[in-house]
Structure formats: C-alpha cells, structure tokens
Scaffold this motif. Structure first.
Motif, PDB file in Angstrom:
ATOM      1  N   PRO A 111       0.811  -1.226   0.000  1.00 34.66           N
ATOM      2  CA  PRO A 111       0.000   0.000   0.000  1.00 34.66           C
ATOM      3  C   PRO A 111       0.842   1.273   0.000  1.00 34.66           C
ATOM      4  O   PRO A 111       0.486   2.256  -0.668  1.00 34.66           O
ATOM      5  N   ILE A 112       1.960   1.267   0.747  1.00 33.08           N
ATOM      6  CA  ILE A 112       2.790   2.469   0.836  1.00 33.08           C
ATOM      7  C   ILE A 112       3.423   2.781  -0.515  1.00 33.08           C
ATOM      8  O   ILE A 112       3.373   3.923  -0.998  1.00 33.08           O
ATOM      9  N   ARG A 165      -5.715  -4.576  -0.577  1.00 32.63           N
ATOM     10  CA  ARG A 165      -6.464  -3.491  -1.210  1.00 32.63           C
ATOM     11  C   ARG A 165      -7.214  -2.650  -0.165  1.00 32.63           C
ATOM     12  O   ARG A 165      -7.324  -1.433  -0.312  1.00 32.63           O
ATOM     13  N   LEU A 166      -7.719  -3.282   0.894  1.00 29.92           N
ATOM     14  CA  LEU A 166      -8.398  -2.503   1.935  1.00 29.92           C
ATOM     15  C   LEU A 166      -7.411  -1.684   2.769  1.00 29.92           C
ATOM     16  O   LEU A 166      -7.724  -0.563   3.166  1.00 29.92           O
ATOM     17  N   LEU A 167      -6.230  -2.240   3.045  1.00 30.16           N
ATOM     18  CA  LEU A 167      -5.203  -1.436   3.713  1.00 30.16           C
ATOM     19  C   LEU A 167      -4.813  -0.256   2.836  1.00 30.16           C
ATOM     20  O   LEU A 167      -4.648   0.879   3.319  1.00 30.16           O
ATOM     21  N   PHE A 168      -4.673  -0.500   1.553  1.00 27.74           N
ATOM     22  CA  PHE A 168      -4.393   0.544   0.573  1.00 27.74           C
ATOM     23  C   PHE A 168      -5.485   1.613   0.610  1.00 27.74           C
ATOM     24  O   PHE A 168      -5.206   2.818   0.613  1.00 27.74           O
ATOM     25  N   LYS A 357     -12.734   4.256  -1.567  1.00 22.45           N
ATOM     26  CA  LYS A 357     -14.000   3.988  -0.893  1.00 22.45           C
ATOM     27  C   LYS A 357     -14.068   2.619  -0.238  1.00 22.45           C
ATOM     28  O   LYS A 357     -14.954   2.372   0.586  1.00 22.45           O
ATOM     29  N   LEU A 358     -13.163   1.698  -0.579  1.00 20.06           N
ATOM     30  CA  LEU A 358     -13.356   0.292  -0.224  1.00 20.06           C
ATOM     31  C   LEU A 358     -13.421   0.046   1.278  1.00 20.06           C
ATOM     32  O   LEU A 358     -14.184  -0.802   1.743  1.00 20.06           O
ATOM     33  N   PHE A 393     -14.058  -8.592   6.967  1.00 19.57           N
ATOM     34  CA  PHE A 393     -14.263  -7.156   7.122  1.00 19.57           C
ATOM     35  C   PHE A 393     -15.629  -6.791   7.698  1.00 19.57           C
ATOM     36  O   PHE A 393     -16.000  -5.616   7.734  1.00 19.57           O
ATOM     37  N   GLY A 394     -16.390  -7.787   8.146  1.00 16.02           N
ATOM     38  CA  GLY A 394     -17.625  -7.504   8.861  1.00 16.02           C
ATOM     39  C   GLY A 394     -18.751  -6.953   8.018  1.00 16.02           C
ATOM     40  O   GLY A 394     -19.655  -6.291   8.539  1.00 16.02           O
TER      41      GLY A 394
END
Length: 738
Positions: A111-112, A165-168, A357-358, A393-394
């Motif tokens: 992500p970084i 992708r969610l961390l991103f 938005k993810l 991710f709930g």
C-alpha cells in the motif's frame, strides 16, 4: 509568514498578493495526521496498528532533499531553486517498512509503495523494492512492535489481494483527507456533518407506519406487512450472508431496507450500500430513499447522476451537490445507492481514487438488488470477494430478487475443468413454508409453440388497450414500434435513447398509467424495463429468453393483483437469437423438461443448474489466478486485474446526441474544458453504437470531435423523441451502465 519547517509536506499561499502569507504543513504533522485516520479506518477490521504504521511511514520519501527542492519550486514558494522534474517518494516508505517490519513484507510495503501511482503488478512492485533506502532518510523509532501488527484474522489464498487493497484504501483515504484538511478545510468539515443510521431508523419506521395506515385492508397488504415483520425480527441475526426472495409485488425494496437498517443499528454497522444493475432502477430506488430519509442522507453514485435533475427546485441545491460529490469519493455517508459496475470494479481496481472507498464497505450492510443479473463470466471472483468482505471485514450481504440464482455449493460448467465454487451458506430470510410464489401469484405464463413475424406480434398487441411488449434487441424494438398503429399513447424504450431520454420516458409511462382517462397505453421496450422498474400492465408480451428474464417481465404484469390472474405471453420471432449469453439462457430454459410451476423457486433453481452447465467459464478473464496467493504473498497482479475486470466491455463507442440541452453542455466543455460536473451532465446524453456505425457516421462527416476521444452527433434529425438515435446499426446487447 509562519516558520518554515525542515521537511515540508504541503504548503499554500493565503494571499497571492502577499509573499509573506505562506503557511506550511510539516511532513511530521501530515504523517501523524494520516496515521491517526488510517488507524481509525483499519480498526474496523482489527488492523488499526497496521494503519497507524502505514500512515507514519508513507511519506518518508518526502525527506529527500530532491523532493524538498521540488515542492518549494513547483508551488511557487522558491522559484529560484533548481530541481528535477520528477521526484518519486512513495517507494522510500515501502523500503523503510520492510526494514522495520520484515515479517510483514509485503503487506505493509504494497500500500505504501502504491499510494500515488496505484497498486502494482508483482513484477513492477519487486523492481521498485529492489532499490536501497536513499541516503539521508532517518529510520523512525516507532513504539509498536512487529508482533502487535500481525492481523488476528486467518487469511485464505483468495483473501490476500482484498486485504492489501483494503489497507491501501485506508491509507489513500487518510492521505487525501488529511491533505484536504490543510488545503481545503471547509470541504473537510462538510464531510463530518452526517446523520447516523440510529437517527435514520425512526424516519423509516414512521414512513412504514404511515403507509400501513393509508393502505386498504387487503390480503396483499397484510402479506407485505408480514414480510416486513419477519425482516424486522431477523435483523437481529449475526453478521453474515442472507437472501430475501420475494416475488414481484411483495414489497421487497422496503422490507430489505428495514432488515438492513435494523441489522446495522443492532450490530453497530456504519452504512447501507445498495448496489443495483441498471440506472433505471437506481433512479427509482434513490427517489424512494430520499423521500424517506431526506436528500442530505442519500448519496446516489453512478456516471449519469445529474444533481440538477434531482434538486433543481431546491434552495440549497449547490450545497447538496457538493456534499454528494464529496461522499461519492469515499462513500462515507449513511446510505449509498450505486451500480454493480461501480461496486465490483472498485473491489478489483488498483487506482487510488477508485479504491479509496473500499474500507467503507467494511462494517457495512451491502444490499445486492436483482442479484440474478450478476454476470456468469465474472461470478467466481465476485463471489470470492463477497465471501472475503463478509468473513474478514464484517460486511453483511443481503441478496434480493424475485428470482434467486444459485450462489451456494459447487457447480460444473461445460466440462470437468469448468467449476463454480459457490458460497458455503446463504440464509434465506423468508421461511420456506410461506409459499410466497402461491400467495403472490398474479400471472399465468403462456409459451408460444410457434414462431411469429413482426406483424403477427403487432396484431396481437393491438388487441389490448394497455400492453407492454419486451424484446431482446434494439432492432426488434424499433421494428415492432414502427409497425404499431398511431393511436392513444405509444412509447418506445431502448438504449438507442440516451439515459435522460429513457428516464423521462419511464416517468411519462408511469404518469400515463396513473391517469384513468388514458384509455390506450402501449409500450415496446428492450429488457431495460423488466428488472425492478415499478410499472403495472394488465398484459405483458415477452420475447423468448431465460427464465429469470421471463419472470422479471411477468413482474410488470398485474403487479397489484387487481385482475385476479392475468397473462404474460412468451413469443418466438422467426429469426434466431443472437449467439451468446442470451441464447444460452433461452436454451437453458427450454431444456428444463416438464415444469409444473414456472414461478416456483424450484423451477428457478433447476433453470440456473441448466444455465451453469452451459457456461464455459465462471472467471473468463482469469481474475482468480491473477490474484491468488502462491508461494509468495506478493505474486498478485493488481494492475492486470483492474484492466481485465470490466463488467462493461468496451465493444462500442459512446457518442453525444442532440437531445434537450446537450449542445449547451457541449459548448461549456469546449469553452471551459472537461470537469467533474460536466462529465456527470454530459453522460446523460450519450448513446453507445458499434464501431462499424461509428466509422460510417465519421466518414459521412456527421460526427464532431469536441475534445480528444469525445464525439458529438449535432444533427437533430439523427435523433427523434420517439426512438432516439437514427442509424443503421447492427444489434447491440443491452449493456449495464456504470
């Protein structure tokens, strides 16, 4: 002038006439601000510490002397400085992350390294990570040990790409928001002015109570109330995967909304996201939601959304428009109404602006309406993604439709190498013993055994004063429409018409049906009208198609059940169906054998089994293999995946037509350039045509290129108020709208 920091992250001049009015955000301030936000976002799925570390490291590369010279130069703060034209910095933080937390490589570094350019393919990522940390970069002393960063969740091979992708997403949104708080504080504050779902629930309950008090005491209204009651009771069920299978007329939209909001409030979820396949249904659904919850609580996000059409009579339209634009960037809003294309292409995107938005899908309730329209060629990666979002991710998912497809279990395609691996379990909210297909039965489905000419169909249609005819292609719709007698009200609907024209025509049809003085109302349409559009005809004709399409068409017939049992006729034209998914669906229906009740869920299950066994692939573009973790976690090709995952295939060309005020908007584009606002407006005037017709129009000099790649058909004679675009185009599939 405020004191200049050692390392600048952002700067701006408050007064362009005052050289001493520069203010600065230091890199330390920015990284800490991003870290706090990213931690909050990632904490939703138990990874707050990872979010914090990403934020603290993501801009370490800005400490390079080359970058500090660059930002001072390009901002205009120090025009005398010499600097390089490009100063990449994202990779530096990724290298530092690998140095400090080697056992979390590449989860932290991906992500970084990607937070500006987008998630890389593994080859390009490895190449960037082959560099050394530049000289002069100080390794920070972070207090969080590596053991406290490891996620407690168990990741399967298909999970890693979504996890990264969610961390991103958390990092990108945090980066954008902290930058916005410094550069545009007013917009940042606007984002924090939102209502909670707890506050919206009483609005829905009051609306439902008002409807109930006004509704006559009929068996149908009592059944709708019973469906709402069971949805209310089952909202207490734990977070998971659920389905709501309610035949047309059973009040599915409001019942699913009641379950979703009460489920969200009960389990502390943040928002409701409603994904719909067609814009015609989105506009209808969003209007209902705004009526219940208010304009300020509903974000309608799709490419043809035009705020002027929604709020043209509102005093605060400009403020609402700005709030909608901000909400569409990251979906941080109580209720989002969007398209399947926006939702799923975002889930498989690699771009920062799209993935932003993810993380807000996590800990939300996702309603997938008309779920039978999910494309089979992408069904495997879509189901894998939904499974990951629910487990890790709930996200609670509710599949709603009148014709529920098979999404559980394993199913064979055309051969043993083609398999669909479905979800382990989806719980149906409606008790099996309710037999809703019997209680809500309003139609008989009558299949022709012979083939018909266009004139035969016209003759049958004109026997009825109020009738809807649904066909498979634009050409068939035009052929039947032009043969119809010009009496009473006659409407045509197809994607030869631009989106605004379609919406207005649908509204005209609704108004006409609500006026008893209109004796003759006949509509000839493609399938864009059949799924979820709220219309009621005493008789419907449907060209042969798959059972799901036939049942959706039947849902426009005797919708309120006032006629007892009405008829939906399925006819066959004396021409073969176009090869592809449409003909495969039709053959699946014809191969079902003896069917005693076409409206039953048993029939629908049998139909989808037949349909699946005709499928050559449930992952046509190989998305799963591009993303599956192999021997190394970073063997994932994010960019290739994003390019391959396209629910709308770009097989045609979009052209702007001369309808309503489209030429005024074109003039603004020519004068001021292309902007976000103008893109929303001009999308309402676009029609897709195939390449052959595009080239023919171009050769004839009928098209004008207003900006690179964007073409206008200015001749008003080429577009009619009855059938839309006039061109000798071949048959085009009805396509989804992004």
């Amino acid at each position: 002038m405020m004191q200049e920091p050692r390392y600048i992250s952002h700067l701006k001049q408050l007064d362009f006439n005052n050289p001493d009015s520069w203010i600065f955000q230091s890199n330390e301030e920015h990284q800490h601000g991003v870290a706090i936000l990213a931690k909050r976002f990632a904490s939703v799925f138990g990874c707050g510490n990872i979010g914090y570390v990403m934020g603290m490291l993501h801009d370490k590369g800005k400490e390079q002397k080359s970058f500090q010279n660059y930002i001072r130069k390009v901002s205009g703060f120090r025009t005398d400085i010499k600097c390089a034209s490009k100063t990449p910095h994202a990779y530096v933080g990724a290298l530092v992350a690998r140095k400090l937390y080697p056992h979390l490589y590449p989860i932290l570094s991906y992500p970084i390294a990607s937070h500006h350019a987008g998630l890389y393919d593994s080859y390009d990522f490895d190449a960037k990570m082959g560099d050394e940390i530049p000289g002069g970069i100080e390794l920070p002393q972070l207090s969080i040990p590596e053991k406290d960063l490891f996620p407690s969740m168990r990741l399967n091979p298909d999970d890693f790409n979504h996890f990264i992708r969610l961390l991103f997403s958390c990092l990108v949104d945090a980066d954008y928001l902290d930058t916005e708080s410094f550069m545009n504080g007013d917009n940042y504050l606007r984002r924090n002015d939102k209502t909670s779902l707890c506050d919206l629930l009483p609005k829905l309950e009051a609306y439902l109570k008002s409807l109930s008090e006004k509704a006559p005491e009929t068996a149908l209204n009592q059944l709708r109330a019973d469906i709402q009651q069971v949805c209310s009771e089952k909202s207490a069920l734990q977070s998971g995967l659920y389905s709501l299978t309610v035949p047309t007329g059973g009040g599915k939209t409001l019942s699913s909304l009641l379950w979703s909001i009460k489920h969200a409030v009960r389990h502390g979820k943040d928002r409701i996201i409603i994904a719909i396949p067609y814009t015609s249904i989105i506009v209808q659904t969003a209007a209902v939601l705004r009526r219940i919850f208010g304009d300020e609580n509903v974000c309608e996000h799709h490419s043809t959304f035009d705020p002027d059409e929604v709020w043209k009579d509102k005093q605060n339209a400009s403020e609402l428009e700005l709030q909608q634009r901000l909400a569409s960037e990251n979906w941080d809003y109580p209720i989002i109404v969007t398209t399947n294309v926006q939702l799923f292409e975002s889930m498989f995107s690699n771009k920062p602006s799209t993935c932003r938005k993810l993380h807000n899908i996590a800990n939300s309730v996702l309603i997938l309406d008309e779920v039978q329209t999910l494309p089979r060629e992408y069904l495997q990666p879509i189901v894998n993604a939904l499974d990951t979002y629910q487990r890790l991710f709930g996200t609670s998912v509710l599949f709603t439709t009148a014709s529920q497809p098979i999404l559980t279990g394993n199913h064979r395609g055309t051969n043993d190498r083609v398999m669909f691996y479905g979800l382990k379990h989806v719980e149906e909210l409606i008790p099996a013993g309710w037999n809703l297909c019997d209680k809500l039965r309003r139609v008989n489905i009558c299949f022709d055994k012979h083939r018909s000419h266009y004139e035969d169909i016209v003759q049958r249609l004109t026997q009825y004063d109020k009738v809807l005819c649904i066909v498979n292609t634009r050409n068939d719709a035009a052929e039947i429409f032009t043969r119809m007698p010009q009496e009473g009200l006659l409407f045509h609907l197809s994607r030869r018409m631009c989106p605004l024209h379609i919406r207005r025509t649908i509204e005209q049809i609704r108004e006409a049906l609500g006026n008893p003085s209109n004796k003759i109302i006949r509509v000839v349409s493609t399938q864009l009208i059949e799924a979820g559009v709220d219309m009621d005809f005493p008789v419907v004709f449907r060209q042969e198609a798959g059972l799901d399409s036939v049942l959706q068409a039947a849902g426009r017939c005797n919708r309120e059940g006032k006629l007892g049992i009405a008829n939906t006729y399925v006819f066959n034209l004396d021409k073969p169906l176009p090869r592809g998914s449409l003909s495969e669906a039709n053959e699946a229906r014809k191969s079902m054998g003896e069917v005693t009740d076409w409206l039953s869920q048993e029939a629908m299950t049998a139909y989808f089994r037949q349909l699946y066994c005709r499928c050559n692939s449930f992952d046509e573009k190989g998305i799963v293999s591009l993303l599956k973790q192999s021997t190394r976690t970073n063997e994932m090709d994010f960019e290739q995946t994003a390019q391959a995952f396209r629910l709308i295939e770009e097989k045609g060309r979009n052209i702007i037509v001369n309808y309503d005020n489209s030429l005024e908007i074109v003039d603004k584009i020519k004068k001021n350039g292309f902007s976000y606002e103008l893109s929303k407006k001009i999308g309402n005037f676009m029609v897709s045509i195939n390449e052959k017709d595009f080239q023919a129009l171009l050769k004839q000099g009928l098209l004008e290129e207003i900006i690179e790649g964007m073409y206008l058909l200015p001749d008003r004679e080429q577009y009619t108020d009855e059938t839309g675009l006039i061109t000798c185009n071949h048959w085009l599939d009805e396509i989804l709208i992004q």
